[in-house]
Design an enzyme around this catalytic site. Structure first.
Site, PDB file in Angstrom:
ATOM      1  N   LYS A 105     -68.562  73.263 -18.617  1.00  0.00           N
ATOM      2  CA  LYS A 105     -69.029  72.353 -17.570  1.00  0.00           C
ATOM      3  C   LYS A 105     -68.081  72.356 -16.371  1.00  0.00           C
ATOM      4  CE  LYS A 105     -71.242  69.301 -20.931  1.00  0.00           C
ATOM      5  NZ  LYS A 105     -72.615  69.520 -20.624  1.00  0.00           N
ATOM      6  N   CYS A 106     -67.704  73.544 -15.949  1.00  0.00           N
ATOM      7  CA  CYS A 106     -66.721  73.721 -14.885  1.00  0.00           C
ATOM      8  C   CYS A 106     -67.364  74.504 -13.741  1.00  0.00           C
ATOM      9  CB  CYS A 106     -65.518  74.491 -15.451  1.00  0.00           C
ATOM     10  SG  CYS A 106     -64.263  74.976 -14.267  1.00  0.00           S
ATOM     11  N   GLY A 107     -66.886  74.284 -12.540  1.00  0.00           N
ATOM     12  CA  GLY A 107     -67.371  75.061 -11.412  1.00  0.00           C
ATOM     13  C   GLY A 107     -67.106  76.547 -11.563  1.00  0.00           C
TER      14      GLY A 107
END
Length: 192
Positions: free
Chosen positions: A68-70
């Site tokens: 759930k990271c850019g």
């Protein structure tokens, strides 16, 4: 007279101790035993033992990952270079970690499903670990501490920081999270 004798005795002890210290050589040996990644055994996402000794002679890219990271789309590029170079002595080993912004909250099973469904990940993925702090996994202690890797100290800055390990199991380079896996700094190292 008594005070004079005390003073003379104290002076004698002081000068005698000073002379002894000047004649002594203190030798300290900083024995730093350079370790390799081959000493580590970890668990993969399925709970099976993964022995880094089985990778002897290969170049290894170790990366801490998050779902759930850019930077999560880097999975796509990691898989791309893995497929391109896996038969040429190169492997990627991913370590999910929840150290940055709680961006890897899932269980090992959820992480495995996410990686396969969204990015078709086929490179080895290990069980979720901690890559910083007091509960840092021993493999990341090796990667980040010069006293253990013999090359450099580093801090894991964010998700998707890359550690390049040479064919002897030694740390070769640390690549920042923002650098894409397909960047020339990584690809030229793989090809060299």
């Amino acid at each position: 007279m008594k005070n004079l004798l005390h003073f003379a005795f104290a002076s004698f002890l002081f000068w005698n101790c000073q002379g002894q210290n000047q004649n002594k050589t203190i030798t300290t040996t900083n024995t730093m035993e350079k370790q390799t990644i081959y000493q580590f055994k970890v668990e993969d996402l399925s709970g099976k033992t993964f022995d880094f000794a089985t990778l002897k002679g290969k170049k290894i890219l170790v990366v801490n990952t998050a779902s759930k990271c850019g930077l999560t789309p880097q999975y796509k590029d990691l898989e791309k270079i893995y497929k391109e170079y896996k038969d040429k002595g190169f492997v990627i080993v991913g370590f999910p970690a929840n150290n940055f912004g709680h961006q890897e909250p899932g269980t090992n099973s959820e992480i495995e499903t996410f990686c396969e469904m969204n990015y078709g990940v086929t490179f080895p993925m290990m069980s979720k670990i901690s890559v910083k702090g007091s509960d840092m996994h021993p493999i990341y202690q090796f990667l980040t501490q010069k006293a253990k890797n013999g090359v450099q100290d580093s801090d894991v800055q964010w998700n998707f920081q890359k550690y390049l390990i040479n064919e002897k199991g030694e740390l070769a380079k640390v690549i920042s999270p923002e650098v894409l896996p397909t960047d020339d700094a990584i690809v030229s190292w793989i090809k060299a």
